[in-house]
Structure formats: C-alpha cells, structure tokens
Motif scaffolding. Structure first.
Motif, PDB file in Angstrom:
ATOM      1  N   ALA A   1     -64.607  51.293  65.952  1.00 27.62           N
ATOM      2  CA  ALA A   1     -65.594  51.469  66.803  1.00 27.62           C
ATOM      3  C   ALA A   1     -66.872  51.085  65.949  1.00 27.62           C
ATOM      4  O   ALA A   1     -67.677  50.591  66.158  1.00 27.62           O
ATOM      5  CB  ALA A   1     -65.723  52.739  67.482  1.00 27.62           C
ATOM      6  N   ARG A   2     -67.135  51.787  64.843  1.00 26.57           N
ATOM      7  CA  ARG A   2     -68.136  51.685  63.922  1.00 26.57           C
ATOM      8  C   ARG A   2     -68.560  50.141  63.199  1.00 26.57           C
ATOM      9  O   ARG A   2     -69.444  49.704  63.051  1.00 26.57           O
ATOM     10  CB  ARG A   2     -68.244  52.637  63.000  1.00 26.57           C
ATOM     11  N   THR A   3     -67.278  49.687  62.783  1.00 29.51           N
ATOM     12  CA  THR A   3     -67.010  48.552  62.167  1.00 29.51           C
ATOM     13  C   THR A   3     -67.559  47.471  63.069  1.00 29.51           C
ATOM     14  O   THR A   3     -68.126  46.543  62.782  1.00 29.51           O
ATOM     15  CB  THR A   3     -65.621  48.276  61.599  1.00 29.51           C
ATOM     16  N   GLY A   4     -67.132  47.779  64.330  1.00 28.44           N
ATOM     17  CA  GLY A   4     -67.429  46.680  65.487  1.00 28.44           C
ATOM     18  C   GLY A   4     -68.857  46.442  65.741  1.00 28.44           C
ATOM     19  O   GLY A   4     -69.313  45.409  65.722  1.00 28.44           O
TER      20      GLY A   4
ATOM     21  N   ALA B   1     -55.647  46.010  61.956  1.00 26.80           N
ATOM     22  CA  ALA B   1     -55.055  47.153  62.678  1.00 26.80           C
ATOM     23  C   ALA B   1     -54.929  48.166  61.616  1.00 26.80           C
ATOM     24  O   ALA B   1     -54.895  49.380  61.623  1.00 26.80           O
ATOM     25  CB  ALA B   1     -53.760  46.752  63.385  1.00 26.80           C
ATOM     26  N   ALA B   2     -54.258  47.626  60.258  1.00 19.95           N
ATOM     27  CA  ALA B   2     -54.201  48.577  59.318  1.00 19.95           C
ATOM     28  C   ALA B   2     -55.301  49.037  58.580  1.00 19.95           C
ATOM     29  O   ALA B   2     -55.184  49.825  57.511  1.00 19.95           O
ATOM     30  CB  ALA B   2     -53.043  47.808  58.290  1.00 19.95           C
ATOM     31  N   ALA B   3     -56.508  48.152  58.583  1.00 21.41           N
ATOM     32  CA  ALA B   3     -57.460  48.748  57.865  1.00 21.41           C
ATOM     33  C   ALA B   3     -58.827  48.389  58.821  1.00 21.41           C
ATOM     34  O   ALA B   3     -59.381  47.524  58.703  1.00 21.41           O
ATOM     35  CB  ALA B   3     -57.535  47.736  56.694  1.00 21.41           C
ATOM     36  N   PRO B   4     -59.136  49.411  59.821  1.00 21.82           N
ATOM     37  CA  PRO B   4     -60.164  49.180  60.504  1.00 21.82           C
ATOM     38  C   PRO B   4     -61.652  49.008  60.223  1.00 21.82           C
ATOM     39  O   PRO B   4     -62.392  48.894  60.915  1.00 21.82           O
ATOM     40  CB  PRO B   4     -60.041  50.295  61.457  1.00 21.82           C
TER      41      PRO B   4
ATOM     42  N   TYR C   1     -58.593  55.859  63.504  1.00 20.25           N
ATOM     43  CA  TYR C   1     -58.670  54.580  63.242  1.00 20.25           C
ATOM     44  C   TYR C   1     -59.576  54.086  64.420  1.00 20.25           C
ATOM     45  O   TYR C   1     -60.270  52.866  64.163  1.00 20.25           O
ATOM     46  CB  TYR C   1     -57.068  54.103  63.234  1.00 20.25           C
ATOM     47  N   GLU C   2     -59.664  54.680  65.519  1.00 16.98           N
ATOM     48  CA  GLU C   2     -60.273  54.221  66.555  1.00 16.98           C
ATOM     49  C   GLU C   2     -61.791  54.272  66.441  1.00 16.98           C
ATOM     50  O   GLU C   2     -62.541  53.281  66.774  1.00 16.98           O
ATOM     51  CB  GLU C   2     -59.859  54.856  67.953  1.00 16.98           C
TER      52      GLU C   2
END
Length: 204
Positions: free
Chosen positions: A55-58, A91-94, A50-51
């Motif tokens: 990071a990619r989503t960010g 948090a539940a769907a990064p 999830y981390e």
C-alpha cells in the motif's frame, strides 16, 4: 527472490532525550517518576505486513505517475496524453513495483495505430520476450521508464489489454533509466506531425 522483512522506521525525536541522571535527580527531589515519552526506552521497531508495504509503495508509485503525467502535458499544447494511473507491486517484494502513467496510439512505418502504455518502475531489470517479462531485477534508488505495445486479449468473459508480442518480439517500444530520454521518447510517440516531432527532437 529472497523473502524480505519490513519494519516501520521510528521518527527522530524533536528534542534530545533527557539524560538518565536528570530522571534520577527529579525522583530524589520530588519523589515522583516522570512519565514523559523521552524518559522511556525507544520502542522496538514494528514489522509491517506485505499488504502494508504494498500500500505504501503504491502511493509513492502513483504520486510519481501523476507528476510525470503533468510534465508530459506541459511540454506543448498540441501534445496531450490521457491520465491513466494504476500500479502493481511485485508479490515477493512489495517495496518494488511499477505504475502505468498513460496510453495512446502511434503509427510506425510497418504498423498502424499501435496501442501502447507508458510505465515507470522503481527498479531496473532486463525486459524479456516471455511471460515473465522482468528478468534480473536490480532493486535500487534508480527508476526504469518503458513503453510497451498493447493489444486486446481474451480472458474468459472479460476483455483486457495484454502485451503485443507481435511487435518487436517483447512488445517494448523503449526502455531507459534516463528520465530525460524517457520524456523525449514518450513525447515523440505522442507527436502527430513532423513539425511537432522536430520540436521534440530539439530537446537537448
């Protein structure tokens, strides 16, 4: 929201894999087994944490925020917004999240110097008046653009901006999935004179 599993997509090969028959023929002719990558079975997908997904989503969210900020500041030399880019993922769907693009102050008929922040989310949702804020989240390729009234809140020893729920109950100035409507709304919030507002209103 249900749990998700994420994996890294394999890149498409630059050239077609060598047919199995060619590998066998090469072995019979030379007595050697080729160790080239294309002779091997494609690797199993690697699952992401999830981390890693967050990071990619960010990165994607902040890139969208930077591009949008540039477009806003290119519209008119007398309408300028500060660049305040930061993001948050769910948090539940990064793979879902939103990015803060800019902030400013605007006067309304009954309110003066209303501080607001402009955001872009990579999902659509209902915006509620409670602490949950997002309800009925719909993951999709569409984006949601919204601006929220803010005020200073107390959190222990630190002072931070929180949603101003005294303004229109949920603090929302506007919410739309139309990027053109979002651009127009933000520019209107940043226009300091009637003349500038007329220019913005003329956007088709």
């Amino acid at each position: 929201m249900s749990m998700f599993r994420y994996y890294a997509a394999n890149k498409a090969p630059e050239q077609s894999p060598v047919p199995a028959a060619a590998v066998h023929t090469n072995f019979l002719r030379t007595g050697r087994i080729s160790r080239k990558a294309e002779d091997w079975v494609e690797a199993e997908p690697r699952f992401l944490t999830y981390e890693e997904v967050a990071a990619r989503t960010g990165i994607r969210l902040e890139n969208a925020g930077k591009t949008t900020h540039q477009r806003l500041n290119k519209f008119h030399k007398n309408i300028r917004f500060p660049k305040i880019i930061f993001h948050k993922t769910l948090a539940a769907a990064p793979h879902l999240g939103y990015v803060h693009v800019t902030a400013s102050k605007t006067d309304f008929a009954e309110y003066k110097d209303v501080t607001w922040g402009f955001y872009i989310a990579n999902f659509s949702a209902e915006i509620t008046a409670d602490e949950k804020f997002f309800n009925r989240i719909k993951p999709s390729s569409s984006r949601m653009y919204f601006a929220v009234a803010m005020k200073n809140g107390e959190n222990g020893k630190t002072r931070q901006q929180v949603i101003n729920r005294d303004f229109r109950e949920n603090g929302v100035l506007f919410s739309t999935t139309d990027p053109k409507a979002a651009l127009k709304n933000v520019l209107l919030l940043g226009a300091r004179s009637a003349e500038l507002r007329k220019i913005v209103e003329a956007i088709g």
